[in-house]
Write an enzyme that holds these catalytic residues in place. Structure first.
Site, PDB file in Angstrom:
ATOM      1  N   GLN A 127      46.696  48.160  42.570  1.00 34.95           N
ATOM      2  CA  GLN A 127      46.950  47.118  41.568  1.00 34.95           C
ATOM      3  C   GLN A 127      48.039  46.139  42.021  1.00 34.95           C
ATOM      4  OE1 GLN A 127      45.158  46.404  39.121  1.00 34.95           O
ATOM      5  NE2 GLN A 127      44.024  48.275  38.609  1.00 34.95           N
ATOM      6  N   HIS A 186      37.819  44.900  45.271  1.00 30.42           N
ATOM      7  CA  HIS A 186      37.235  44.296  44.059  1.00 30.42           C
ATOM      8  C   HIS A 186      38.269  43.990  42.983  1.00 30.42           C
ATOM      9  CE1 HIS A 186      36.768  47.775  41.093  1.00 30.42           C
ATOM     10  NE2 HIS A 186      37.266  48.367  42.158  1.00 30.42           N
ATOM     11  N   SER A 232      42.370  47.886  47.444  1.00 34.29           N
ATOM     12  CA  SER A 232      40.957  47.791  47.060  1.00 34.29           C
ATOM     13  C   SER A 232      40.547  46.329  47.006  1.00 34.29           C
ATOM     14  CB  SER A 232      40.769  48.435  45.688  1.00 34.29           C
ATOM     15  OG  SER A 232      39.525  48.061  45.153  1.00 34.29           O
ATOM     16  N   THR A 276      28.731  53.356  60.170  1.00 27.34           N
ATOM     17  CA  THR A 276      28.574  51.927  60.436  1.00 27.34           C
ATOM     18  C   THR A 276      29.375  51.133  59.409  1.00 27.34           C
ATOM     19  OG1 THR A 276      26.396  52.267  61.385  1.00 27.34           O
ATOM     20  CG2 THR A 276      26.890  50.055  60.591  1.00 27.34           C
ATOM     21  N   GLY A 313      39.355  51.745  47.033  1.00 28.12           N
ATOM     22  CA  GLY A 313      40.643  52.390  46.798  1.00 28.12           C
ATOM     23  C   GLY A 313      40.554  53.902  46.747  1.00 28.12           C
ATOM     24  N   THR A 314      39.541  54.412  46.081  1.00 23.12           N
ATOM     25  CA  THR A 314      39.407  55.864  45.950  1.00 23.12           C
ATOM     26  C   THR A 314      39.309  56.522  47.320  1.00 23.12           C
ATOM     27  OG1 THR A 314      38.415  55.793  43.753  1.00 23.12           O
ATOM     28  CG2 THR A 314      37.896  57.706  45.099  1.00 23.12           C
ATOM     29  N   CYS A 337      38.804  53.255  34.373  1.00 26.40           N
ATOM     30  CA  CYS A 337      38.338  54.378  35.177  1.00 26.40           C
ATOM     31  C   CYS A 337      38.323  55.662  34.378  1.00 26.40           C
ATOM     32  CB  CYS A 337      39.225  54.574  36.388  1.00 26.40           C
ATOM     33  SG  CYS A 337      39.234  53.148  37.449  1.00 26.40           S
ATOM     34  N   ASN A 388      48.082  51.232  36.883  1.00 27.71           N
ATOM     35  CA  ASN A 388      46.884  50.526  36.454  1.00 27.71           C
ATOM     36  C   ASN A 388      46.748  50.421  34.943  1.00 27.71           C
ATOM     37  OD1 ASN A 388      46.592  53.425  37.033  1.00 27.71           O
ATOM     38  ND2 ASN A 388      44.582  53.171  36.094  1.00 27.71           N
TER      39      ASN A 388
END
Lengths: 398, 386
Positions: free
Chosen positions: B180, B202, B200, B238, B70-71, B328, B150
């Site tokens: 989120q 995860h 994102s 890659t 996400g970042t 975070c 979030n």
């Protein structure tokens, strides 16, 4: 030709008949330290100094970086050792050494010489003159300055020839294992790791104790203290860190005693527990990071009241240090960044808005009567349930 | 019993996602840019993942750029759009409650001469539409507003907000941080009218190090990285094939679950009911609005007279894992910008926890968490700083 490191020590030299004990202890510490880095080393005592012969894949800078952390060493010099004592060989070896150490040398210098091999063809002054002339002819950027040279070049004729020039300042002090062991009260703050470092320079080995108060202090706060112990062990050697669960005691004091006395009473119990752990683990003193007047619990009155409960000597290496001086040392030994990580420790979380700054022992003793009922049992439990973590610094570790 | 209620921080990876990733790493480990058959096999995973995600958000596969998470998606969107549009203007609009991965790149753009307007929110964390409308200027080039917050789970009406912007000036790019929201809502960028969307992996049971940025076709964005031209030069390097394969599969599995958002709302409703029975608990961001207008998986609650960090550790000791503020920003103390922007009063700011659920959270777990809270709170409240 071999390459090695010449280690000088300061105070050991005056230790009379016990001198060999100090020297052997220092050799052992040097061996332990060098075993952690690349290369093979043969560490021997030799004529009032220690010589570490280096072979294999060693890195000169790394060796020096490690050796300057060993208490007892006053100076370190990378040295070249030549077996062929013929003057031609000595000249060439010295020139090559200078080239390797300084590249294209451009400074004023003076040759210094020692000669324990009295049968050598030149006397010490002659060695200086001859070598000086040779070096001047070989390197254009050199000039001689016997009064105030920028660089000294040493040539020592012994069983073999030792050539060295650069001198790195060592930690100084006394070798570990020559003083005894003490118990360091280690919090997550800036001061206590510095206190541990300072006392270890006098050859004092350390165990450490940390007071953990979950859930008021977090696992991360505890990890931080383990990290600090590891960082201190770079200087102090392997440290066994005792973690004492202090929550119940702290809560009990909180509920029964006057709030503004909480910190001072807490600290008295920390000292008692630390001393008991120390006695059980062959420590003969306590070490704290206290400094007069830094906080309410470190006024002379508070220190007296805290000190009262101890039977062992309490060493306070920072007692007369200003905060900034302590911070400077913390930065130098690499603990500062760890110390300022923002996790609460149990000293700060319950602290009263206006704690007593001039406690009286009789008043505090009276307050402690209010917790007589259960406190001994709780202290016993805290001591018996302390966990042990080994902290041993590794190069390139945190 | 254990209750992992920190799913807005991260989620466990699905077993089938682990399997496909292991297969990529052990068997189909070729470089997707290699010309031989092994390269092709690796490339297939990327194509499949892009197609799977495209089917979910109803876009074209080529509009999906895979990122490290996400970042990176937020950074690429904001920096890339600002660089591409800087000749037209240097004004950007966002909100006060964005994640640091939005505020961070915008702060950097400010250093380079861009001007950023930060929109306020109300007590429920909802952006003021009028403030947005009046913030738009001649030189506005970009608007970035998050879908789901979030920390509190407040939800913005993206379609409406985007409509306001596009009506004023169709050229202004609209970016949505949906990190989120992805996996919880059906999100169709075209329908919302937006140009870019970050997601994102995860947070939806894919691995850390996976994510994507949707960029509407023909939108001009300047890449942040330069290199070997992978992903049409938008994000060279890659491709992280195992992570991308995992993200594709996790998206498919999560969006394939029937009624999982409703299930999350059920859990949230029950949990809030339990919390409300405890003394001195305030539920944030739900004042006078429907539960369905807040995020299904996030509950923010303040506990009077307790420091959030102490409560968090007390819960962890009983196997209940939650966050204080957002995970975070928990590394560096300092109170949450979102809660502050919502007008939460000072002593409560440092007494707020976030509980976040996933499709695997059970009723037993949330009841257990509520039981532990009921038990621990009175104990902790006995011991506070005097």
């Amino acid at each position: 030709m071999v390459q090695g490191f010449l280690l000088k020590y300061a105070e050991i030299g005056i230790k009379g008949k016990n001198r060999y004990k100090f020297e052997n202890a220092l050799c052992e510490q040097v061996r332990i330290k060098l075993s952690k880095i690349d290369g093979s080393y043969n560490v021997v005592r030799s004529q009032g100094r220690i010589y570490a012969e280096a072979t294999g894949d060693f890195d000169c800078d790394e060796v020096i970086e490690e050796l300057i952390t060993v208490p007892g060493i006053s100076a370190i010099s990378p040295v070249k050792v030549v077996a062929d004592k013929s003057w031609e060989s000595v000249k060439k070896a010295t020139g090559d050494f200078i080239e390797k150490q300084y590249g294209n040398p451009d400074f004023s210098f003076k040759v210094k010489s020692k000669r324990s091999d009295k049968g050598y063809i030149y006397t010490s002054p002659e060695i200086c003159t001859e070598m000086g002339a040779y070096l001047l002819s070989r390197f254009k950027g050199l000039k001689v300055d016997v009064q105030n040279p920028e660089v000294y070049i040493w040539v020592e004729i012994r069983d073999m020839v030792y050539i060295y020039s650069k001198v790195y300042k060592g930690a100084g002090g006394m070798p570990l294992g020559t003083a005894g062991k003490a118990m360091l009260l280690l919090s997550g703050g800036i001061d206590s790791p510095v206190a541990g470092y300072m006392i270890s320079k006098r050859g004092v080995s350390l165990d450490a104790v940390y007071f953990h108060a979950p859930p008021y202090t977090s696992e991360r706060a505890k990890e931080k203290v383990v990290t600090l112990a590891r960082q201190v062990s770079r200087y102090a050697g392997k440290i066994r860190l005792f973690t004492v669960n202090f929550t119940d005691i702290q809560m009990y004091i909180y509920e029964k005693c006057p709030h503004e006395e909480l910190t001072i009473i807490m600290r008295r119990y920390m000292m008692r527990i630390a001393e008991a752990l120390a006695a059980n683990n062959k420590c003969i003193g306590l070490v704290t990071g206290e400094s007069i007047g830094q906080v309410a619990s470190q006024t002379m009155q508070s220190l007296a009241v805290t000190n009262e409960v101890c039977h062992m000597p309490v060493y306070r290496p920072l007692i007369a240090f200003d905060k900034q001086d302590i911070v400077n040392i913390a930065e130098k030994i690499g603990t500062f960044e760890t110390s300022i990580q923002p996790y609460e420790d149990c000293c700060t979380i319950f602290v009263a808005k206006h704690p007593v700054t001039k406690p009286r022992a009789d008043v505090i003793r009276n307050s402690e009567k209010k917790i007589e009922e259960k406190i001994e049992e709780m202290v016993k439990t805290a001591i018996n349930t302390a966990t042990i973590t080994e902290a041993d610094w590794q190069p390139h570790g945190i | 019993m254990e209750a992992y209620l920190d799913n807005a921080a991260t989620t466990p990876v699905l077993p089938e996602v682990c399997d496909i990733m292991v297969k990529v790493m052990k068997e189909d480990y070729g470089n997707p840019s290699s010309k031989h058959t092994m390269g092709l096999a690796a490339e297939k995973y990327i194509t499949n993942a892009a197609e799977d995600i495209a089917a979910i958000i109803k876009c074209q596969p080529k509009e999906i750029i895979f990122t490290s998470g996400g970042t990176e998606a937020n950074n690429l969107a904001l920096t890339g759009a600002a660089m591409a549009c800087k000749r037209r203007g240097k004004h950007i609009i966002t909100t006060k409650i964005e994640h640091p991965s939005v505020h961070g790149p915008l702060a950097r753009l400010e250093e380079y001469g861009f001007e950023v307007t930060y929109l306020p929110v109300d007590k429920n964390g909802i952006v003021d539409e009028n403030a947005l409308a009046s913030a738009i200027r001649e030189d506005t080039i970009l608007v970035s507003i998050m879908y789901v917050n979030n920390e509190t789970g407040s939800v913005q009406d993206i379609q409406k907000l985007c409509g306001i912007v596009k009506k004023k000036d169709n050229r202004i790019l609209f970016h949505v941080d949906a990190i989120q929201a992805y996996g919880k809502y059906k999100i169709i960028p075209k329908k919302l009218g937006i140009d870019m969307l970050s997601a994102s992996g995860h947070k939806i049971h894919a691995p850390k190090g996976s994510g994507f940025l949707y960029i509407k076709d023909k939108t001009r964005i300047t890449p942040v990285l330069s290199g070997g031209g992978q992903q049409r030069g938008m994000r060279p390097g890659t491709e992280n094939v195992p992570a991308i394969a995992g993200l594709g599969l996790a998206s498919k599995v999560i969006y394939g679950m029937e009624g999982h958002t409703e299930k999350l709302y059920d859990l949230k409703e029950q949990f809030i009911k339990r919390l409300k029975k405890i003394d001195g608990v305030i539920i944030n961001g739900t004042d006078g609005i429907l539960l369905q207008d807040t995020a299904p998986h996030i509950t923010s609650a303040s506990f009077e007279g307790v420091k959030s960090e102490v409560l968090l550790h007390a819960l962890a000791a009983k196997g209940v894992f939650v966050s204080s503020g957002s995970a975070c920003s928990s590394n560096h103390p300092g109170v949450s910008g979102t809660l502050k922007a919502m007008g939460i009063k000072d002593p409560l700011l440092d007494s707020t926890l976030r509980f976040s659920f996933s499709v695997f959270t059970t009723e037993e777990q949330i009841n257990y968490a509520a039981d532990v809270l009921e038990k621990e709170l009175p104990v902790l409240r006995r011991f506070t700083r005097k």
